[in-house]
Design a protein around this motif. Structure first.
Motif, mmCIF file in Angstrom:
data_model
loop_
_atom_site.group_PDB
_atom_site.id
_atom_site.type_symbol
_atom_site.label_atom_id
_atom_site.label_comp_id
_atom_site.label_asym_id
_atom_site.label_seq_id
_atom_site.Cartn_x
_atom_site.Cartn_y
_atom_site.Cartn_z
ATOM 1 N N ASN A 158 0.810 -1.224 0.000
ATOM 2 C CA ASN A 158 0.000 0.000 0.000
ATOM 3 C C ASN A 158 0.843 1.274 0.000
ATOM 4 O OD1 ASN A 158 0.938 0.062 2.636
ATOM 5 N ND2 ASN A 158 -0.977 -0.685 3.516
ATOM 6 N N SER A 179 -8.237 -2.512 -12.814
ATOM 7 C CA SER A 179 -8.516 -3.402 -11.687
ATOM 8 C C SER A 179 -7.192 -3.880 -11.104
ATOM 9 C CB SER A 179 -9.398 -4.589 -12.097
ATOM 10 O OG SER A 179 -8.648 -5.709 -12.501
ATOM 11 N N SER A 183 -6.528 -5.461 -2.195
ATOM 12 C CA SER A 183 -7.272 -4.280 -1.738
ATOM 13 C C SER A 183 -6.372 -3.131 -1.308
ATOM 14 C CB SER A 183 -8.181 -4.668 -0.568
ATOM 15 O OG SER A 183 -9.007 -5.757 -0.919
ATOM 16 N N ASN A 186 -5.319 0.095 -3.403
ATOM 17 C CA ASN A 186 -6.163 1.257 -3.689
ATOM 18 C C ASN A 186 -5.714 2.507 -2.943
ATOM 19 O OD1 ASN A 186 -8.071 1.212 -5.745
ATOM 20 N ND2 ASN A 186 -9.333 -0.263 -4.640
ATOM 21 N N ILE A 189 -3.534 3.977 -5.590
ATOM 22 C CA ILE A 189 -4.313 4.424 -6.745
ATOM 23 C C ILE A 189 -5.049 5.730 -6.410
ATOM 24 C CG2 ILE A 189 -6.156 3.826 -8.365
ATOM 25 C CD1 ILE A 189 -3.778 2.006 -8.722
ATOM 26 N N ARG A 190 -5.684 5.793 -5.235
ATOM 27 C CA ARG A 190 -6.412 7.006 -4.826
ATOM 28 C C ARG A 190 -5.477 8.208 -4.756
ATOM 29 N NH1 ARG A 190 -8.869 3.609 -1.072
ATOM 30 N NH2 ARG A 190 -7.446 4.364 0.543
ATOM 31 N N GLU A 196 -10.618 5.042 -7.064
ATOM 32 C CA GLU A 196 -10.216 3.673 -6.764
ATOM 33 C C GLU A 196 -10.330 2.780 -7.992
ATOM 34 O OE1 GLU A 196 -12.111 1.942 -3.384
ATOM 35 O OE2 GLU A 196 -11.030 3.229 -1.979
ATOM 36 N N ALA A 197 -9.530 1.722 -7.996
ATOM 37 C CA ALA A 197 -9.634 0.692 -9.022
ATOM 38 C C ALA A 197 -10.578 -0.407 -8.519
ATOM 39 C CB ALA A 197 -8.259 0.097 -9.301
ATOM 40 N N ASN A 198 -11.135 -1.170 -9.435
ATOM 41 C CA ASN A 198 -11.874 -2.368 -9.052
ATOM 42 C C ASN A 198 -10.892 -3.366 -8.450
ATOM 43 O OD1 ASN A 198 -14.775 -2.249 -10.433
ATOM 44 N ND2 ASN A 198 -13.300 -1.283 -11.800
ATOM 45 N N VAL A 199 -11.347 -4.168 -7.505
ATOM 46 C CA VAL A 199 -10.519 -5.232 -6.938
ATOM 47 C C VAL A 199 -11.054 -6.558 -7.473
ATOM 48 C CG1 VAL A 199 -9.697 -6.354 -4.843
ATOM 49 C CG2 VAL A 199 -10.023 -3.872 -4.877
#
Length: 379
Positions: A158, A179, A183, A186, A189-190, A196-199
């Motif tokens: 992360n 994606s 988890s 994200n 990504i944020r 957010e991306a899809n997980v």
């Protein structure tokens, strides 16, 4: 008048398909399998990883004359690692639809393969620890205005080093659909692109246990049902030795089962085991499918155990580990009690779970991931 068949949409996937690692090959195969299952054509872009560009930046590997000598020696199959490489290369050539070969970032940028859609596949394709910021895995080589998608790409943590942030931001903003597999990614990504991306699931989990069982039957059966423990130790993300050996010894004493191990176990632990570190890809699947227990520190070892519903000891360094791949998956399946943080008392560990409930959770996640992939490729 004869109707012409409509040409299928062609998808080119960049991933880490030829690392000498079972999970790397199997996730690439599964990615290709599920894309074709959805009715698309799929190639694995044959991008060499690691290549000299990565080795210059600190990734282990041979170069120049040493590389040529290494390539000659491994073909003799003298060492277990060489035999494993031979078998995985045979599987790559047998099962994967490979594009033209690309040996470095410059080659692929100068003459990129042409597809309708470009996709960054799974495994640790966005983990700078391995890629060293190689923007090939961010689809920098794709033509201008090409459609770009990621599917279960892993950042394996992360946090992202400051020196890579502008690179990732630039190219992530060019993706049409994103994606990630874990988890925790994200958070990065944020921070970079404000959303957010899809997980989605690791591709190996997109194939159900029946589909993997059929894959293993491409050669004769080798293993007996429910008569052994699989031990799969990976130490490149974190090192859980000697605790994991003590855990394995305790389990063998309780069950009396033999162990198949993918690595040598120090003799001081007096564990009865058979080494299996040079088996083929099909053997790997059958070994997990027919096991009684899996003891592992590997993400893909964890993934194959839960896909087949096998009692599991998924050993990690801590519950707040920076490499959250195992934690993320087992929380989503609601079997986080199978996570074994370093030095957890053996009597407090519960490897057995409600397989029916776990498989229902897995099927729901699989369905959601298929929906993402189908929509992303069809938009």
């Amino acid at each position: 008048m004869k109707m012409e068949k409509k040409a299928l949409i062609k998808v080119g996937v960049v991933t880490m398909h030829e690392v000498v690692n079972y999970g790397s090959f199997l996730q690439a195969y599964a990615t290709q399998y599920v894309i074709e299952k959805l009715g698309f054509e799929c190639d694995i872009i044959d991008y060499q990883f690691p290549n000299e560009w990565h080795i210059e930046r600190g990734i282990a590997g041979a170069r120049g004359i040493k590389k040529n000598i290494s390539n000659i020696v491994y073909k003799l199959g003298i060492k277990p690692g060489h035999r494993k490489k031979i078998k995985l290369n045979k599987a790559i050539n047998k099962y994967l639809n490979l594009s033209k070969r690309y040996n470095n970032p410059t080659e692929i940028k100068n003459a990129p393969p042409i597809y309708d859609i470009y996709l960054t596949g799974s495994d640790q394709t966005w983990n700078p620890k391995h890629t060293k910021g190689d923007d090939t895995f961010l689809l920098a080589f794709a033509p201008d205005n090409a459609k770009k998608v990621s599917f279960s790409a892993s950042l394996a943590g992360n946090n992202l080093e400051e020196k890579y942030k502008s690179l990732f931001k630039k190219f992530l903003l060019e993706y049409d659909n994103l994606s990630i597999r874990d988890s925790g990614g994200n958070k990065i990504i944020r921070e970079l692109i404000g959303k957010e991306a899809n997980v989605t699931l690791d591709p190996t989990l997109m194939m159900n246990r029946n589909e993997w069982s059929l894959f293993s039957k491409n050669r004769d059966s080798k293993y007996s049902d429910n008569s052994y423990i699989v031990f799969y130790l990976i130490t490149h993300s974190f090192d859980v030795t000697p605790y994991i050996y003590q855990l394995l010894k305790n389990l063998q004493e309780k069950t009396g089962l033999k162990v198949y191990s993918f690595s040598k176990i120090p003799s001081s632990f007096s564990i009865n085991y058979e080494i299996c570190h040079d088996i083929g890809a099909e053997d790997f699947i059958e070994l997990f499918e027919k096991s009684s227990y899996v003891v592992t520190s590997s993400f893909h070892g964890t993934a194959f155990a839960v896909n087949f519903g096998i009692p599991l000891y998924s050993v990690i360094d801590s519950l707040d580990t920076t490499d959250d791949r195992q934690v993320s998956l087992l929380h989503k399946l609601e079997i986080e009690h199978c996570l074994v943080p370093l030095n957890k008392p053996f009597d407090d560990i519960q490897p057995v779970y409600n397989v029916e409930k776990e498989q229902l959770n897995l099927e729901k996640l699989r369905s959601d991931s298929f929906e993402y992939l189908k929509n992303s490729l069809s938009d």
